[in-house]
Design a protein around this motif. Sequence first.
Motif, PDB file in Angstrom:
ATOM      1  N   UNK A 140      -9.358   8.104  -4.835  1.00  0.00           N
ATOM      2  CA  UNK A 140      -8.628   7.019  -5.064  1.00  0.00           C
ATOM      3  C   UNK A 140      -9.425   5.597  -5.909  1.00  0.00           C
ATOM      4  N   UNK A 141      -8.838   4.790  -6.731  1.00  0.00           N
ATOM      5  CA  UNK A 141      -9.848   3.827  -7.315  1.00  0.00           C
ATOM      6  C   UNK A 141     -10.132   2.675  -6.461  1.00  0.00           C
ATOM      7  N   UNK A 142     -11.005   2.242  -6.546  1.00  0.00           N
ATOM      8  CA  UNK A 142     -11.549   0.912  -6.033  1.00  0.00           C
ATOM      9  C   UNK A 142     -10.703  -0.100  -5.826  1.00  0.00           C
ATOM     10  N   UNK A 143      -9.789  -1.099  -5.416  1.00  0.00           N
ATOM     11  CA  UNK A 143      -8.883  -2.112  -5.480  1.00  0.00           C
ATOM     12  C   UNK A 143      -9.729  -3.128  -6.409  1.00  0.00           C
ATOM     13  N   UNK A 144      -8.609  -3.158  -6.860  1.00  0.00           N
ATOM     14  CA  UNK A 144      -8.856  -3.922  -8.610  1.00  0.00           C
ATOM     15  C   UNK A 144      -7.901  -5.474  -8.157  1.00  0.00           C
ATOM     16  N   UNK A 145      -7.821  -6.121  -9.013  1.00  0.00           N
ATOM     17  CA  UNK A 145      -7.114  -7.350  -9.598  1.00  0.00           C
ATOM     18  C   UNK A 145      -6.022  -6.738  -9.482  1.00  0.00           C
ATOM     19  N   UNK A 146      -4.744  -7.524  -9.043  1.00  0.00           N
ATOM     20  CA  UNK A 146      -3.519  -7.220  -9.798  1.00  0.00           C
ATOM     21  C   UNK A 146      -3.235  -7.776 -11.156  1.00  0.00           C
ATOM     22  N   UNK A 147      -2.830  -6.218 -12.132  1.00  0.00           N
ATOM     23  CA  UNK A 147      -3.198  -7.382 -13.496  1.00  0.00           C
ATOM     24  C   UNK A 147      -2.352  -9.125 -13.928  1.00  0.00           C
ATOM     25  N   UNK A 148      -3.284  -9.656 -14.606  1.00  0.00           N
ATOM     26  CA  UNK A 148      -3.144 -10.570 -15.560  1.00  0.00           C
ATOM     27  C   UNK A 148      -2.947 -11.393 -14.083  1.00  0.00           C
ATOM     28  N   UNK A 149      -4.151 -10.573 -13.161  1.00  0.00           N
ATOM     29  CA  UNK A 149      -4.627 -11.942 -12.478  1.00  0.00           C
ATOM     30  C   UNK A 149      -6.274 -11.377 -12.097  1.00  0.00           C
ATOM     31  N   UNK A 150      -6.879 -12.706 -10.933  1.00  0.00           N
ATOM     32  CA  UNK A 150      -8.205 -13.176 -10.988  1.00  0.00           C
ATOM     33  C   UNK A 150      -8.325 -12.244  -9.435  1.00  0.00           C
ATOM     34  N   UNK A 151      -7.462 -12.292  -9.091  1.00  0.00           N
ATOM     35  CA  UNK A 151      -7.448 -11.541  -7.651  1.00  0.00           C
ATOM     36  C   UNK A 151      -6.472 -11.790  -6.774  1.00  0.00           C
ATOM     37  N   UNK A 152      -7.420 -11.838  -5.457  1.00  0.00           N
ATOM     38  CA  UNK A 152      -8.280 -10.628  -4.862  1.00  0.00           C
ATOM     39  C   UNK A 152      -7.342  -9.667  -5.239  1.00  0.00           C
ATOM     40  N   UNK A 153      -8.629  -8.704  -5.078  1.00  0.00           N
ATOM     41  CA  UNK A 153      -8.159  -7.120  -5.355  1.00  0.00           C
ATOM     42  C   UNK A 153      -7.592  -6.559  -4.474  1.00  0.00           C
ATOM     43  N   UNK A 154      -6.853  -6.064  -4.773  1.00  0.00           N
ATOM     44  CA  UNK A 154      -5.926  -4.773  -4.054  1.00  0.00           C
ATOM     45  C   UNK A 154      -5.736  -3.269  -3.859  1.00  0.00           C
ATOM     46  N   UNK A 155      -5.568  -2.798  -3.432  1.00  0.00           N
ATOM     47  CA  UNK A 155      -5.665  -1.491  -3.582  1.00  0.00           C
ATOM     48  C   UNK A 155      -4.504  -0.398  -3.916  1.00  0.00           C
ATOM     49  N   UNK A 156      -5.330   0.995  -4.895  1.00  0.00           N
ATOM     50  CA  UNK A 156      -4.481   1.319  -5.553  1.00  0.00           C
ATOM     51  C   UNK A 156      -3.066   2.093  -4.303  1.00  0.00           C
ATOM     52  N   UNK A 157      -1.913   2.620  -4.530  1.00  0.00           N
ATOM     53  CA  UNK A 157      -1.294   2.837  -3.732  1.00  0.00           C
ATOM     54  C   UNK A 157      -0.405   4.478  -3.883  1.00  0.00           C
ATOM     55  N   UNK A 158       0.406   4.752  -3.131  1.00  0.00           N
ATOM     56  CA  UNK A 158       1.540   5.388  -3.390  1.00  0.00           C
ATOM     57  C   UNK A 158       2.071   4.768  -2.470  1.00  0.00           C
ATOM     58  N   UNK A 159       3.705   5.207  -3.096  1.00  0.00           N
ATOM     59  CA  UNK A 159       4.747   4.300  -3.282  1.00  0.00           C
ATOM     60  C   UNK A 159       5.749   5.494  -2.499  1.00  0.00           C
ATOM     61  N   UNK A 160       6.247   5.338  -0.756  1.00  0.00           N
ATOM     62  CA  UNK A 160       7.007   6.053  -0.303  1.00  0.00           C
ATOM     63  C   UNK A 160       8.417   5.272   0.149  1.00  0.00           C
ATOM     64  N   UNK A 161       9.359   6.497   1.245  1.00  0.00           N
ATOM     65  CA  UNK A 161      10.325   5.718   0.979  1.00  0.00           C
ATOM     66  C   UNK A 161       9.996   5.620   2.578  1.00  0.00           C
ATOM     67  N   UNK A 162      11.392   4.705   4.077  1.00  0.00           N
ATOM     68  CA  UNK A 162      10.980   4.380   5.418  1.00  0.00           C
ATOM     69  C   UNK A 162      11.051   5.565   6.389  1.00  0.00           C
ATOM     70  N   UNK A 163      10.751   6.455   5.765  1.00  0.00           N
ATOM     71  CA  UNK A 163      10.261   8.096   6.929  1.00  0.00           C
ATOM     72  C   UNK A 163       8.798   7.576   6.764  1.00  0.00           C
ATOM     73  N   UNK A 164       8.063   6.894   6.126  1.00  0.00           N
ATOM     74  CA  UNK A 164       6.214   7.538   6.089  1.00  0.00           C
ATOM     75  C   UNK A 164       5.510   5.725   6.910  1.00  0.00           C
ATOM     76  N   UNK A 165       4.435   6.468   7.844  1.00  0.00           N
ATOM     77  CA  UNK A 165       4.309   5.402   7.847  1.00  0.00           C
ATOM     78  C   UNK A 165       2.545   4.755   6.911  1.00  0.00           C
ATOM     79  N   UNK A 166       2.755   3.650   6.655  1.00  0.00           N
ATOM     80  CA  UNK A 166       2.414   2.221   5.674  1.00  0.00           C
ATOM     81  C   UNK A 166       0.767   2.563   5.926  1.00  0.00           C
ATOM     82  N   UNK A 167      -0.369   2.580   4.900  1.00  0.00           N
ATOM     83  CA  UNK A 167      -1.673   2.574   5.060  1.00  0.00           C
ATOM     84  C   UNK A 167      -2.693   1.614   4.225  1.00  0.00           C
ATOM     85  N   UNK A 168      -3.361   1.512   3.904  1.00  0.00           N
ATOM     86  CA  UNK A 168      -4.294   0.993   3.041  1.00  0.00           C
ATOM     87  C   UNK A 168      -3.580   1.338   1.266  1.00  0.00           C
ATOM     88  N   UNK A 169      -3.743   2.639   1.898  1.00  0.00           N
ATOM     89  CA  UNK A 169      -3.274   3.475   0.453  1.00  0.00           C
ATOM     90  C   UNK A 169      -1.481   4.144  -0.335  1.00  0.00           C
TER      91      UNK A 169
END
Length: 292
Positions: A140-169
């Motif tokens: 996965x790409x390293x964390x970067x600021x969200x578009x149009x912001x200067x920070x803080x760096x945020x991770x790139x993520x997969x999106x899922x429904x309530x069945x999944x356990x959240x993690x850093x990605x």
Amino acid sequence: MATGDSFTSLHYHYRLGISTISTIVKETCKVLWEELQEEFIPTPNREKWLEIEKKFYEVCQFPHCIGAVDGKHIRIIKPPDTGSEFFNYKKYFSIVLMAIADAEYRFVAVDVGAYGRTNDSMVFKNSFMGRRVYNHEFDFPPPQPLPGTDGPPMPYVLVGDEAFKMSGNLIKPYSSRGLDVSRRTFNYRLTRARRMVECTFGILVSKWRVFSKPIQLKIETVDEVVKCGVVLHNFLRSKEPLLIEQILEDSEMRSITSFGPRSSVAVAAMRDKFAAYISSPARRLAWQDHDI
């Protein structure tokens, strides 16, 4: 694959022995996967993840999204001497196809063959693909600021429904109880991104009718058929235009249940930052207020 006909029907149609047809189907599906997988479902590198993220942001307006993840139950005939291993909560026998899809209705990664009876919140966690996500083994790409912001760096993520356990990605929607406007907006935008994998499953079923009814094959052959269908799906998506009527959001393959474990405080805080960004006046979509 295209019709879902039984081997008995194919026997009369092509005048070949059932055992011969069985061998042909299994070997052909295996070879198609082996020959096409490296080109059409390669292990994504960092550059590929960034390409996926760019398309998700363009189509779904969800930042730093590198894929939508979901699982589907594929109907099978009860394998002999397996007891209730494959008997799922929907009261039929199945295996689970777990997949990550991009915003162009292509499979990015798949895991096939989990028992239908497996606790649904654990299917992804125990799959090879899920372990790679939770153990940070994907490139996965390293964390970067969200578009149009200067920070803080945020991770790139997969999106899922309530069945999944959240993690850093991997992030999922907020629980539906007691939501404020910010969280409803976040849930709406995340759901728009997550529906990409639902549509991908729907297109798969509409093209390959073998998935529209119980597959009457040995369990090891079912795995080969599913992998073949997935890689041929990506092959065709690269060769032909997508017709919108092909997208079926509710296919015959049932979704996994939406009951997952609680997430850590740090990951929940990360989700709150995504929600604050999405609901900010600068990121608001004029038409979304009608849908939340």
